[in-house]
Design a protein around this motif. Structure first.
Motif, PDB file in Angstrom:
ATOM      1  N   GLY A   1     -15.214   2.646  73.601  1.00 46.78           N
ATOM      2  CA  GLY A   1     -13.864   2.201  73.893  1.00 46.78           C
ATOM      3  C   GLY A   1     -13.196   3.055  74.955  1.00 46.78           C
ATOM      4  O   GLY A   1     -13.699   4.108  75.343  1.00 46.78           O
ATOM      5  N   THR A   2     -12.046   2.584  75.376  1.00 52.08           N
ATOM      6  CA  THR A   2     -11.247   3.259  76.396  1.00 52.08           C
ATOM      7  C   THR A   2      -9.864   3.524  75.824  1.00 52.08           C
ATOM      8  O   THR A   2      -9.529   3.018  74.750  1.00 52.08           O
ATOM      9  N   LYS A   3      -9.061   4.269  76.557  1.00 49.48           N
ATOM     10  CA  LYS A   3      -7.692   4.542  76.112  1.00 49.48           C
ATOM     11  C   LYS A   3      -6.938   3.235  75.912  1.00 49.48           C
ATOM     12  O   LYS A   3      -6.171   3.084  74.967  1.00 49.48           O
ATOM     13  N   GLU A   4      -7.177   2.266  76.814  1.00 46.46           N
ATOM     14  CA  GLU A   4      -6.496   0.972  76.734  1.00 46.46           C
ATOM     15  C   GLU A   4      -7.060   0.082  75.615  1.00 46.46           C
ATOM     16  O   GLU A   4      -6.365  -0.771  75.090  1.00 46.46           O
ATOM     17  N   ASN A   5      -8.328   0.296  75.283  1.00 46.90           N
ATOM     18  CA  ASN A   5      -8.989  -0.531  74.275  1.00 46.90           C
ATOM     19  C   ASN A   5      -9.902   0.330  73.395  1.00 46.90           C
ATOM     20  O   ASN A   5     -11.125   0.245  73.472  1.00 46.90           O
ATOM     21  N   PRO A   6      -9.295   1.182  72.538  1.00 48.49           N
ATOM     22  CA  PRO A   6     -10.105   2.088  71.723  1.00 48.49           C
ATOM     23  C   PRO A   6     -10.829   1.365  70.582  1.00 48.49           C
ATOM     24  O   PRO A   6     -10.449   0.249  70.206  1.00 48.49           O
ATOM     25  N   MET A   7     -11.866   2.009  70.065  1.00 50.87           N
ATOM     26  CA  MET A   7     -12.609   1.458  68.931  1.00 50.87           C
ATOM     27  C   MET A   7     -11.814   1.734  67.651  1.00 50.87           C
ATOM     28  O   MET A   7     -11.413   2.869  67.393  1.00 50.87           O
ATOM     29  N   ALA A   8     -11.567   0.685  66.863  1.00 50.89           N
ATOM     30  CA  ALA A   8     -10.848   0.828  65.593  1.00 50.89           C
ATOM     31  C   ALA A   8     -11.854   1.199  64.498  1.00 50.89           C
ATOM     32  O   ALA A   8     -12.895   0.555  64.365  1.00 50.89           O
ATOM     33  N   LEU A   9     -11.541   2.245  63.736  1.00 50.90           N
ATOM     34  CA  LEU A   9     -12.441   2.740  62.690  1.00 50.90           C
ATOM     35  C   LEU A   9     -11.659   3.025  61.417  1.00 50.90           C
ATOM     36  O   LEU A   9     -10.431   3.030  61.416  1.00 50.90           O
ATOM     37  N   LYS A  10     -12.410   3.261  60.328  1.00 55.29           N
ATOM     38  CA  LYS A  10     -11.819   3.657  59.048  1.00 55.29           C
ATOM     39  C   LYS A  10     -12.503   4.935  58.578  1.00 55.29           C
ATOM     40  O   LYS A  10     -13.687   5.131  58.829  1.00 55.29           O
ATOM     41  N   THR A  11     -11.745   5.789  57.883  1.00 52.03           N
ATOM     42  CA  THR A  11     -12.321   7.011  57.328  1.00 52.03           C
ATOM     43  C   THR A  11     -13.399   6.639  56.303  1.00 52.03           C
ATOM     44  O   THR A  11     -13.402   5.505  55.813  1.00 52.03           O
ATOM     45  N   PRO A  12     -14.314   7.569  55.973  1.00 51.69           N
ATOM     46  CA  PRO A  12     -15.404   7.218  55.047  1.00 51.69           C
ATOM     47  C   PRO A  12     -14.978   6.547  53.740  1.00 51.69           C
ATOM     48  O   PRO A  12     -15.619   5.579  53.318  1.00 51.69           O
ATOM     49  N   PRO A  13     -13.886   6.979  53.064  1.00 55.84           N
ATOM     50  CA  PRO A  13     -13.494   6.260  51.836  1.00 55.84           C
ATOM     51  C   PRO A  13     -12.831   4.901  52.108  1.00 55.84           C
ATOM     52  O   PRO A  13     -12.432   4.212  51.177  1.00 55.84           O
ATOM     53  N   LEU A  14     -12.715   4.542  53.403  1.00 62.13           N
ATOM     54  CA  LEU A  14     -12.108   3.276  53.836  1.00 62.13           C
ATOM     55  C   LEU A  14     -10.625   3.194  53.495  1.00 62.13           C
ATOM     56  O   LEU A  14     -10.071   2.122  53.304  1.00 62.13           O
ATOM     57  N   THR A  15      -9.954   4.371  53.452  1.00 61.75           N
ATOM     58  CA  THR A  15      -8.542   4.414  53.062  1.00 61.75           C
ATOM     59  C   THR A  15      -7.588   4.545  54.242  1.00 61.75           C
ATOM     60  O   THR A  15      -6.415   4.233  54.116  1.00 61.75           O
ATOM     61  N   SER A  16      -8.058   5.038  55.395  1.00 61.57           N
ATOM     62  CA  SER A  16      -7.172   5.248  56.543  1.00 61.57           C
ATOM     63  C   SER A  16      -7.794   4.693  57.814  1.00 61.57           C
ATOM     64  O   SER A  16      -8.995   4.799  58.025  1.00 61.57           O
TER      65      SER A  16
END
Length: 135
Positions: A6-21
């Motif tokens: 991803g880029t600053k304009e289009n970053p990769m969306a992720l979740k923390t390992p417990p899928l809480t954040s």
């Protein structure tokens, strides 16, 4: 550099390992070196880009599941965890992969989910005590 992060304009969306954040990660450069920029709410963390290849190589050599052991910079990391390795004098960079003083910790919270999204590792998603293993 990998464009799929991803880029600053289009970053990769992720979740923390417990899928809480939720958080985002993208590739950038600082001082002519590639870095990972991790944005959690209003907090921005930087990690050395080479951590992806270095962590994958270490996990491949380890050959089994390894506890993440995520901890803030101010707290000690549990021995034998990804977090401890990410700040160890014995890793390939000889210390912290986190690049912003005061915010160098949490390496094991934010880098392994990116590696999972890139197909480099398997990751557990339990409420606590998550582990990672090289693919």
């Amino acid at each position: 550099m990998e464009n799929n992060i991803g880029t600053k304009e289009n970053p990769m969306a992720l979740k923390t390992p417990p899928l809480t954040s939720d958080y985002t990660m993208h590739l950038d450069t600082k001082d002519n070196k590639p870095i990972l920029v991790c944005t959690v709410g209003k907090t921005v963390l930087h990690y050395d880009y080479r951590c992806l290849a270095d962590l994958h190589a270490m996990l491949t050599a380890h050959g089994d599941w390894m506890e993440l052991g995520s901890a803030d910079e101010q707290k000690p990391a549990k021995e034998g965890t990804v977090e401890a390795w990410g700040r160890s004098e014995n890793n390939p960079v000889g210390g912290w992969y986190g690049l912003k003083k005061g915010l160098r910790g949490r390496f094991a919270m934010y880098v392994p989910p990116l590696m999972e999204a890139l197909g480099m590792v398997e990751l557990t998603h339990d409420a606590k005590g998550n582990k990672v293993k090289a693919k």
